[in-house]
Enzyme design. Structure first.
Site, PDB file in Angstrom:
ATOM      1  N   ASP A 201       0.872  -1.189   0.000  1.00 51.11           N
ATOM      2  CA  ASP A 201       0.000   0.000   0.000  1.00 51.11           C
ATOM      3  C   ASP A 201       0.898   1.225   0.000  1.00 51.11           C
ATOM      4  OD1 ASP A 201      -2.222   1.934   0.661  1.00 51.11           O
ATOM      5  OD2 ASP A 201      -3.329   0.103   1.063  1.00 51.11           O
ATOM      6  N   GLY A 229       4.596   1.578  -1.778  1.00 45.95           N
ATOM      7  CA  GLY A 229       4.810   2.066  -3.141  1.00 45.95           C
ATOM      8  C   GLY A 229       3.496   2.449  -3.763  1.00 45.95           C
ATOM      9  N   PHE A 231       0.802   1.503  -6.793  1.00 43.50           N
ATOM     10  CA  PHE A 231       0.458   0.458  -7.770  1.00 43.50           C
ATOM     11  C   PHE A 231       0.347   1.011  -9.188  1.00 43.50           C
ATOM     12  CE2 PHE A 231      -3.817   0.614  -5.282  1.00 43.50           C
ATOM     13  CZ  PHE A 231      -4.316   1.707  -5.980  1.00 43.50           C
ATOM     14  N   HIS A 249     -12.446  -0.603  -8.138  1.00 45.02           N
ATOM     15  CA  HIS A 249     -13.671   0.218  -8.189  1.00 45.02           C
ATOM     16  C   HIS A 249     -13.392   1.691  -7.855  1.00 45.02           C
ATOM     17  CE1 HIS A 249     -15.378   0.221  -3.775  1.00 45.02           C
ATOM     18  NE2 HIS A 249     -14.109   0.522  -3.790  1.00 45.02           N
TER      19      HIS A 249
HETATM   20  C1  LIG Z   1     -10.859   1.437  -0.682  1.00 45.90           C
HETATM   21  S1  LIG Z   1      -9.332   1.139   0.123  1.00 45.90           S
HETATM   22  C2  LIG Z   1      -9.323  -0.638   0.228  1.00 45.90           C
HETATM   23  C3  LIG Z   1      -8.421  -1.167   1.294  1.00 45.90           C
HETATM   24  C4  LIG Z   1      -8.465  -2.683   1.493  1.00 45.90           C
HETATM   25  N1  LIG Z   1      -8.118  -3.405   0.283  1.00 45.90           N
HETATM   26  C5  LIG Z   1      -9.825  -3.098   2.006  1.00 45.90           C
HETATM   27  O1  LIG Z   1     -10.604  -3.703   1.286  1.00 45.90           O
HETATM   28  O2  LIG Z   1     -10.104  -2.804   3.174  1.00 45.90           O
HETATM   29  C6  LIG Z   1      -8.161   1.494  -1.144  1.00 45.90           C
HETATM   30  C7  LIG Z   1      -6.721   1.291  -0.759  1.00 45.90           C
HETATM   31  O3  LIG Z   1      -5.905   1.612  -1.878  1.00 45.90           O
HETATM   32  C8  LIG Z   1      -4.754   2.272  -1.413  1.00 45.90           C
HETATM   33  N2  LIG Z   1      -4.161   3.061  -2.489  1.00 45.90           N
HETATM   34  C9  LIG Z   1      -4.649   4.174  -3.082  1.00 45.90           C
HETATM   35  N3  LIG Z   1      -3.819   4.623  -4.030  1.00 45.90           N
HETATM   36  C10 LIG Z   1      -2.747   3.766  -4.034  1.00 45.90           C
HETATM   37  C11 LIG Z   1      -1.571   3.687  -4.808  1.00 45.90           C
HETATM   38  N4  LIG Z   1      -1.309   4.584  -5.767  1.00 45.90           N
HETATM   39  N5  LIG Z   1      -0.707   2.668  -4.577  1.00 45.90           N
HETATM   40  C12 LIG Z   1      -0.974   1.747  -3.602  1.00 45.90           C
HETATM   41  N6  LIG Z   1      -2.086   1.766  -2.832  1.00 45.90           N
HETATM   42  C13 LIG Z   1      -2.966   2.770  -3.057  1.00 45.90           C
HETATM   43  C14 LIG Z   1      -5.295   3.126  -0.290  1.00 45.90           C
HETATM   44  O4  LIG Z   1      -4.261   3.595   0.567  1.00 45.90           O
HETATM   45  C15 LIG Z   1      -6.267   2.184   0.385  1.00 45.90           C
HETATM   46  O5  LIG Z   1      -5.656   1.417   1.381  1.00 45.90           O
END
Ligand SMILES: C[S@@+](CC[C@H](N)C(=O)[O-])C[C@H]1O[C@@H](n2cnc3c(N)ncnc32)[C@H](O)[C@@H]1O
Length: 338
Positions: A201, A229, A231, A249
């Protein structure tokens, strides 16, 4: 046969859904459910404990009780009900953080711009705040903390449903892409003692995961690596499965394809991708996914149908192998190299 309510009455109730949402926020903010966990208390006792005005608090609680959240007993006392009990903090499956996050002012301000978004195709959240949601959260650490807790809070019932719906036993290394504080990964690792996990994350979120109790627990921490990092640049290499829950989503098709391509490039030859999201069903039945889709419209993302997932996977050099339903609203969309 129960008598059906006239459409006009039902419609009036639907138009004031935000009143009830707002009341749940006040209850969560004041931690009223925690104050009642040891038994009924008078409204005056509650007002003193929460440092608020008893007359207004009484009206808030009476209104909440009218929809089943708390119940009034003799002598202006209130007690927990099963619905109110979900707002307690520190319990398994607590909805406290979720109730706070989904009703925070910055979220409401972005919904304020939904009509603008429908008229212009601009992202309502960006119209309200000038930046995309995850950038906003990076700039507001308190909101980021509550957001992380709210995702974990929502995951309370989802994680066991996902862990038991899919056979993870053949996987050696599972990478949780955008895994937040790691509650899903910890649940799957606990159920599969031979599995290794990588929690990936943003740096600020990984720092919080290190302080939370999921991937740091005994029996889990030895089998779990934490990596930070973006994604959109790359994801940790060498996993034979990449799971991502409530990730695609959040983004439009182009951005989602970018994430999928990065997973494809990082995974082993026979690797697979497990997208955990709503798969929008046809028909007019009440659907959590169709309502979450509007929250996604507000932040610039979207929920998808099976056909839309299949088309997006093709764009990323992948193919849809199957969709595994779970005991919760989410499905697991399994994809492999095309
Ligand atoms: C809606 S949350 C979902 C978290 C987890 N998968 C869950 O279901 O509880 C989206 C996640 O994507 C991460 N995120 C957003 N942009 C990101 C990026 N560029 N690289 C890595 N993670 C990212 C956020 O920090 C967050 O933890």
């Amino acid at each position: 046969m129960p008598k059906q309510r006239p459409p006009r009455d039902v419609m009036v109730d639907l138009t004031i859904g935000h009143w009830i949402a707002r009341l749940t926020y006040v209850a969560a903010k004041l931690k009223l459910a925690d104050l009642l966990k040891d038994g009924p208390r008078t409204v005056e006792q509650l007002a003193t404990a929460a440092s608020v005005q008893a007359p207004a608090l009484y009206r808030v609680l009476r209104a909440l009780a009218s929809v089943g959240i708390f119940a009034e007993t003799k002598g202006r006392r209130f007690k927990l009900t099963p619905l109110a009990a979900t707002l307690q903090t520190g319990i398994q499956g607590s909805l406290h953080a979720w109730t706070l996050m989904i009703n925070e002012k910055y979220v409401w301000d972005s919904w304020e711009e939904l009509l603008h978004g429908v008229k212009t195709r601009e992202i309502p959240f960006v119209k309200a705040h000038g930046v995309m949601p995850f950038e906003y959260l990076e700039r507001h650490p308190e909101d980021l903390a509550v957001f992380g807790e709210s995702m974990t809070s929502l995951s309370g019932t989802e994680n066991p449903a996902i862990a038991s719906a899919y056979n993870f036993s053949k996987i050696e290394t599972l990478v949780d892409v955008g895994g937040g504080h790691g509650s899903l990964l910890a649940t799957i690792l606990r159920a599969n003692p031979n599995l290794h996990g990588v929690l990936f994350d943003q740096a600020s979120v990984i720092a919080r995961a290190q302080q939370d109790h999921y991937v740091t627990a005994a029996g889990i921490s030895e089998r779990c690596t934490l990596k930070a990092g973006s994604f959109f640049e790359e994801v940790p290499a060498g996993g034979d499965a990449y799971i991502m829950k409530y990730i695609l989503h959040d983004w439009n098709d182009e951005q989602a394809v970018n994430i999928l391509r990065n997973c494809r490039a990082a995974m082993t030859e026979k690797g697979r991708i497990l997208i955990v999201d709503n798969v929008i069903p046809p028909g007019n039945d009440r659907s959590w996914g169709k309502l979450v889709d509007i929250q996604m419209l507000v932040i610039g993302g979207r929920e998808r149908t099976k056909k839309e997932f299949a088309a997006m996977l093709v764009e990323a050099g992948l193919k849809l192998r199957r969709i595994v339903p779970t005991a919760c609203a989410l499905s697991i969309v399994e994809a492999v190299r095309a």
